[in-house]
Design a protein around this motif. Structure first.
Motif, PDB file in Angstrom:
ATOM      1  N   PRO A 157       0.812  -1.227   0.000  1.00  6.36           N
ATOM      2  CA  PRO A 157       0.000   0.000   0.000  1.00  6.36           C
ATOM      3  C   PRO A 157       0.845   1.276   0.000  1.00  6.36           C
ATOM      4  N   GLU A 158       2.114   1.168   0.366  1.00  5.81           N
ATOM      5  CA  GLU A 158       2.983   2.350   0.359  1.00  5.81           C
ATOM      6  C   GLU A 158       3.435   2.742  -1.042  1.00  5.81           C
ATOM      7  N   VAL A 159       3.194   1.866  -2.018  1.00  9.24           N
ATOM      8  CA  VAL A 159       3.621   2.113  -3.394  1.00  9.24           C
ATOM      9  C   VAL A 159       2.508   2.818  -4.169  1.00  9.24           C
ATOM     10  N   GLU A 160       2.852   3.852  -4.890  1.00 10.82           N
ATOM     11  CA  GLU A 160       1.888   4.522  -5.761  1.00 10.82           C
ATOM     12  C   GLU A 160       1.847   3.785  -7.101  1.00 10.82           C
ATOM     13  N   VAL A 161       0.656   3.453  -7.568  1.00 14.48           N
ATOM     14  CA  VAL A 161       0.488   2.720  -8.815  1.00 14.48           C
ATOM     15  C   VAL A 161      -0.077   3.651  -9.887  1.00 14.48           C
ATOM     16  N   VAL A 162       0.613   3.692 -11.019  1.00 13.57           N
ATOM     17  CA  VAL A 162       0.134   4.433 -12.183  1.00 13.57           C
ATOM     18  C   VAL A 162      -0.281   3.402 -13.228  1.00 13.57           C
ATOM     19  N   ASP A 163      -1.510   3.453 -13.673  1.00 20.91           N
ATOM     20  CA  ASP A 163      -2.007   2.476 -14.636  1.00 20.91           C
ATOM     21  C   ASP A 163      -1.728   2.940 -16.066  1.00 20.91           C
ATOM     22  N   GLY A 164      -1.174   2.019 -16.868  1.00 18.45           N
ATOM     23  CA  GLY A 164      -0.900   2.304 -18.267  1.00 18.45           C
ATOM     24  C   GLY A 164      -1.950   1.695 -19.174  1.00 18.45           C
ATOM     25  N   THR A 165      -1.773   1.905 -20.456  1.00 19.90           N
ATOM     26  CA  THR A 165      -2.743   1.457 -21.452  1.00 19.90           C
ATOM     27  C   THR A 165      -2.451   0.071 -22.002  1.00 19.90           C
ATOM     28  N   GLY A 166      -1.280  -0.463 -21.691  1.00 18.60           N
ATOM     29  CA  GLY A 166      -0.838  -1.716 -22.292  1.00 18.60           C
ATOM     30  C   GLY A 166       0.019  -1.498 -23.511  1.00 18.60           C
ATOM     31  N   GLN A 167       0.221  -0.252 -23.905  1.00 20.12           N
ATOM     32  CA  GLN A 167       1.024   0.074 -25.081  1.00 20.12           C
ATOM     33  C   GLN A 167       2.135   1.069 -24.759  1.00 20.12           C
ATOM     34  N   LEU A 168       2.531   1.162 -23.502  1.00 18.84           N
ATOM     35  CA  LEU A 168       3.560   2.137 -23.141  1.00 18.84           C
ATOM     36  C   LEU A 168       4.966   1.642 -23.460  1.00 18.84           C
ATOM     37  N   PHE A 169       5.191   0.333 -23.264  1.00 19.74           N
ATOM     38  CA  PHE A 169       6.529  -0.241 -23.353  1.00 19.74           C
ATOM     39  C   PHE A 169       7.432   0.465 -22.335  1.00 19.74           C
ATOM     40  N   TRP A 170       8.756   0.197 -22.392  1.00 18.11           N
ATOM     41  CA  TRP A 170       9.630   0.661 -21.321  1.00 18.11           C
ATOM     42  C   TRP A 170       9.695   2.183 -21.249  1.00 18.11           C
ATOM     43  N   THR A 171       9.924   2.823 -22.373  1.00 16.12           N
ATOM     44  CA  THR A 171      10.234   4.254 -22.345  1.00 16.12           C
ATOM     45  C   THR A 171       9.055   5.102 -21.899  1.00 16.12           C
ATOM     46  N   ALA A 172       7.905   4.910 -22.516  1.00 11.53           N
ATOM     47  CA  ALA A 172       6.736   5.696 -22.131  1.00 11.53           C
ATOM     48  C   ALA A 172       6.288   5.339 -20.714  1.00 11.53           C
ATOM     49  N   GLY A 173       6.493   4.081 -20.318  1.00 11.76           N
ATOM     50  CA  GLY A 173       6.152   3.683 -18.954  1.00 11.76           C
ATOM     51  C   GLY A 173       7.012   4.416 -17.931  1.00 11.76           C
TER      52      GLY A 173
END
Length: 280
Positions: free
Chosen positions: A52-68
């Motif tokens: 719970p201490e970690v902030e989660v950012v949800d991606g679209t499934g198309q970010l790959f490494w760089t955009a993620g």
């Protein structure tokens, strides 16, 4: 405040082990942002339940490494980060990893720092940085040239991978984020650190900070483990292809000294076209 940004897609067991190692750090003054890019193995739910201490950012499934990574960096910068550390999920940080990275970062506040990487199974060093020659397209591996008694402190390198890369916020203010448009996956980290170095930011491997890695889990190793014509095509043209010709061309045009570009491109194309089948 240091923010650690970790892009993930599935492979929950690796993510869990990585985050557990961060909980055990001797220097706990940091925050963690995990960018979950559309995982289908329950990673998002498990993150919120177990960490719970970690902030989660949800991606679209198309970010790959760089955009993620960039998505996590933007969130960290918006919250006042003064340093950002990009981390892959298939690593385990030694208990004093953050402490030793911050120690040297305070001594070299403009420097980008990477750790000495150890094989998670054998604990033997597997990556300690390299000095690259644009003229000969050759790499001098520091692990092969540094005497054992000098494997401590900082050592200058040409570029660094993103799996444990500490970046002062001044770098982003000067050169921007990782190049997600032209380098969506591989080479974005080498490109970013090369550009930063040319703008006057030192780039070092910190031999005092250790990160346990799983070399056999890299995308390139998995592709080469099961060679096929389809794998060869993906190697040369796929977004995750380690020999992606388009990515290599962008990287070369951005970073290679102009007079050496034609020779460097020819050499690089030849290595990528043949290397998939030649290297074990």
């Amino acid at each position: 405040m240091l923010f650690i940004v970790i892009p993930v897609f599935n492979r929950w067991a690796f993510t869990q082990a990585c985050l557990l190692s961060l909980r055990q750090q001797t220097q706990p003054s940091f925050r963690v942002i995990v960018v979950d890019d559309g995982s289908t193995d329950g990673t998002g739910e498990r993150l919120r339940q177990e960490f719970p201490e970690v902030e989660v950012v949800d991606g679209t499934g198309q970010l790959f490494w760089t955009a993620g990574v960039n998505a996590g960096i933007r969130r960290a910068l918006a919250q006042g980060a003064d340093r950002i550390l990009t981390l892959n999920n298939d690593v385990v940080a030694a208990p004093d990893f953050v402490e030793r990275m911050l120690l040297w970062s305070r001594r070299q506040p403009r420097a980008l720092l990477g750790p000495l990487e150890l094989d998670a199974h054998t604990k033997e060093p597997v990556y300690g940085g390299e000095v690259f020659s644009w003229l000969t397209h050759s790499r001098r591996d520091l692990l092969q040239t540094l005497p054992t008694d000098q494997r401590h402190g900082l050592h200058p390198v040409t570029y660094l991978p993103g799996r444990g890369l500490l970046i002062p916020v001044a770098v982003f203010e000067t050169i921007g984020l990782f190049d997600e448009k032209r380098l969506p996956h591989y080479l974005a980290d080498f490109d970013f650190t090369s550009v930063a170095r040319r703008h006057g930011f030192p780039v070092f491997v910190n031999y005092d900070a250790h990160l346990l890695t799983y070399p056999e889990e890299s995308g390139q190793e998995q592709t080469r483990r099961h060679r096929s014509l389809q794998g060869y095509y993906q190697h040369l043209f796929g977004i995750r292809g380690g020999g992606n010709l388009r990515n290599f061309t962008h990287f070369a045009l951005k970073n290679c000294p102009t007079p050496l570009v034609p020779l460097f491109l020819l050499n690089g194309y030849a290595r990528r076209l043949t290397g998939y089948f030649l290297h074990g």
